[in-house]
Write an enzyme that holds these catalytic residues in place. Structure first.
Site, short mmCIF file in Angstrom:
data_model
loop_
_atom_site.label_atom_id
_atom_site.label_comp_id
_atom_site.label_asym_id
_atom_site.label_seq_id
_atom_site.Cartn_x
_atom_site.Cartn_y
_atom_site.Cartn_z
CB SER A 12 -0.90 0.03 1.25
OG SER A 12 -1.41 1.34 1.39
CG HIS A 37 -3.88 -1.76 -1.57
ND1 HIS A 37 -4.99 -2.53 -1.89
CD2 HIS A 37 -4.23 -1.03 -0.49
CE1 HIS A 37 -5.97 -2.27 -1.03
NE2 HIS A 37 -5.54 -1.36 -0.17
CG ASP A 39 -5.10 2.06 1.15
OD1 ASP A 39 -6.06 1.28 1.03
OD2 ASP A 39 -3.97 1.70 1.54
CG MET A 41 -8.30 6.65 3.11
SD MET A 41 -7.44 6.60 4.67
CE MET A 41 -6.53 5.05 4.48
CG HIS A 70 -9.24 -0.21 -0.07
ND1 HIS A 70 -8.60 -0.51 1.12
CD2 HIS A 70 -10.57 -0.28 0.20
CE1 HIS A 70 -9.50 -0.75 2.06
NE2 HIS A 70 -10.70 -0.61 1.54
CG MET A 72 -11.22 2.69 2.64
SD MET A 72 -9.63 2.63 3.48
CE MET A 72 -8.55 2.85 2.06
CG MET A 141 -11.34 -3.56 5.43
SD MET A 141 -9.92 -2.96 4.51
CE MET A 141 -8.99 -2.09 5.77
CG ASP A 177 -6.12 -3.27 3.27
OD1 ASP A 177 -5.03 -3.02 3.80
OD2 ASP A 177 -6.77 -2.44 2.59
C1 DX5 Z 1 -6.12 0.92 5.90
C2 DX5 Z 1 -5.73 0.72 4.46
C3 DX5 Z 1 -4.60 -0.23 4.31
C4 DX5 Z 1 -3.36 0.22 5.01
C5 DX5 Z 1 -2.63 -0.98 5.48
O1 DX5 Z 1 -7.21 1.73 5.99
O2 DX5 Z 1 -6.82 0.22 3.70
O3 DX5 Z 1 -4.37 -0.58 2.96
O4 DX5 Z 1 -2.51 0.99 4.22
O5 DX5 Z 1 -1.56 -0.55 6.24
P1 DX5 Z 1 -0.75 -1.55 7.16
O6 DX5 Z 1 -0.22 -2.65 6.29
O7 DX5 Z 1 0.32 -0.67 7.71
O8 DX5 Z 1 -1.70 -2.08 8.21
ZN ZN Z 2 -6.38 -0.65 1.66
#
Ligand code: DX5
Ligand code: ZN
Length: 229
Positions: A12, A37, A39, A41, A70, A72, A141, A177
């Site tokens: 990620s 990956h 993320d 948000m 991903h 969110m 998750m 994840d």
């Molecule tokens: C969390 C994200 C993950 C995150 C994982 O909200 O969706 O993809 O980056 O990070 P680690 O591997 O540090 O838990």
């Molecule tokens: Zn993620």
């Protein structure tokens, strides 16, 4: 993107240097990651903000493997075309993001992307049974989404075992994840997962000047997961 269930490591870039995404992506790919990956948000569905379609479009040319996005965010539907247009290979939406996840998954495939369905740790599998024929990936998750570097939630192991048997021989990836390390990844590989997202687990200790650390971290997670099969 041909389907297989081989162990895949998806770093990620939430844990990368935000001022240097191009070189960070080149480094993790050169060091053997399978997917990248990303993320997204929105500060509303999750209590953190990251980036949107223009940033994805800017990093897309640097990704030679798979751009695994991903989302969110809530709502999802108004942004699907923009994220597809930015070059996402996989677009994953949360089951919890709105009342019409069925429509959202249809729209993602309609936009030409593989469709992913993400589940928060507190969400059960009941609704998933009705969605399995329209997804290419289920993301379980193992932390509450919003931040990197959190602790793996062990109660999700049983969920993945059940999900694996629900999927049967459908070509659906199970992605994990959150909190993935060489200690936690084997638990989920044994339960039936094939894609392992790791932010801090891949980027810790390394940099674009020290990319071999990324390689060591990727290999350690992969080796531990493969050993559990
Ligand atoms: C969390 C994200 C993950 C995150 C994982 O909200 O969706 O993809 O980056 O990070 P680690 O591997 O540090 O838990
Ligand atoms: Zn993620």
């Amino acid at each position: 993107m041909p389907f297989d269930r081989k162990i895949k490591i998806a770093p990620s870039i939430l844990s990368a240097d935000f001022a240097d995404f191009g070189r960070e992506i080149q480094a993790i790919e050169a060091e053997g990651c399978d997917w990248v990956h990303v993320d997204v948000m929105d500060g509303h569905f999750v209590p953190n903000l990251t980036f949107g379609p223009p940033l994805l479009k800017a990093i897309r040319p640097h990704i030679k493997t798979v751009m695994d996005v991903h989302l969110m965010i809530a709502p999802v539907d108004p942004y699907i075309d923009a994220f597809a247009g930015a070059g996402a290979d996989i677009l994953t939406a949360h089951l919890e993001a709105g009342p019409h996840i069925h429509r959202t998954l249809q729209a993602i495939r309609g936009a030409g992307c593989k469709a992913g369905l993400a589940l928060n740790p507190g969400t059960g599998l009941d609704a998933v049974a009705h969605l399995l024929d329209m997804v290419d990936l289920v993301c379980v998750m193992t932390v509450n989404p919003g931040f990197g570097g959190q602790k793996f939630i062990h109660s999700q192991i049983d969920k993945v075992c059940t999900l694996r048997s629900m999927i049967g021989d459908r070509p659906i990836h199970i992605e994990i994840d959150g909190g993935m390390t060489p200690d936690t990844a084997p638990l989920m590989a044994a339960a039936g997962a094939d894609v392992f997202v790791a932010g801090s687990g891949v980027f810790k200790g390394g940099s674009v000047a020290k990319p071999e650390v990324y390689g060591d971290n990727i290999r350690a997670i992969r080796k531990a997961a493969e050993a559990a099969l």
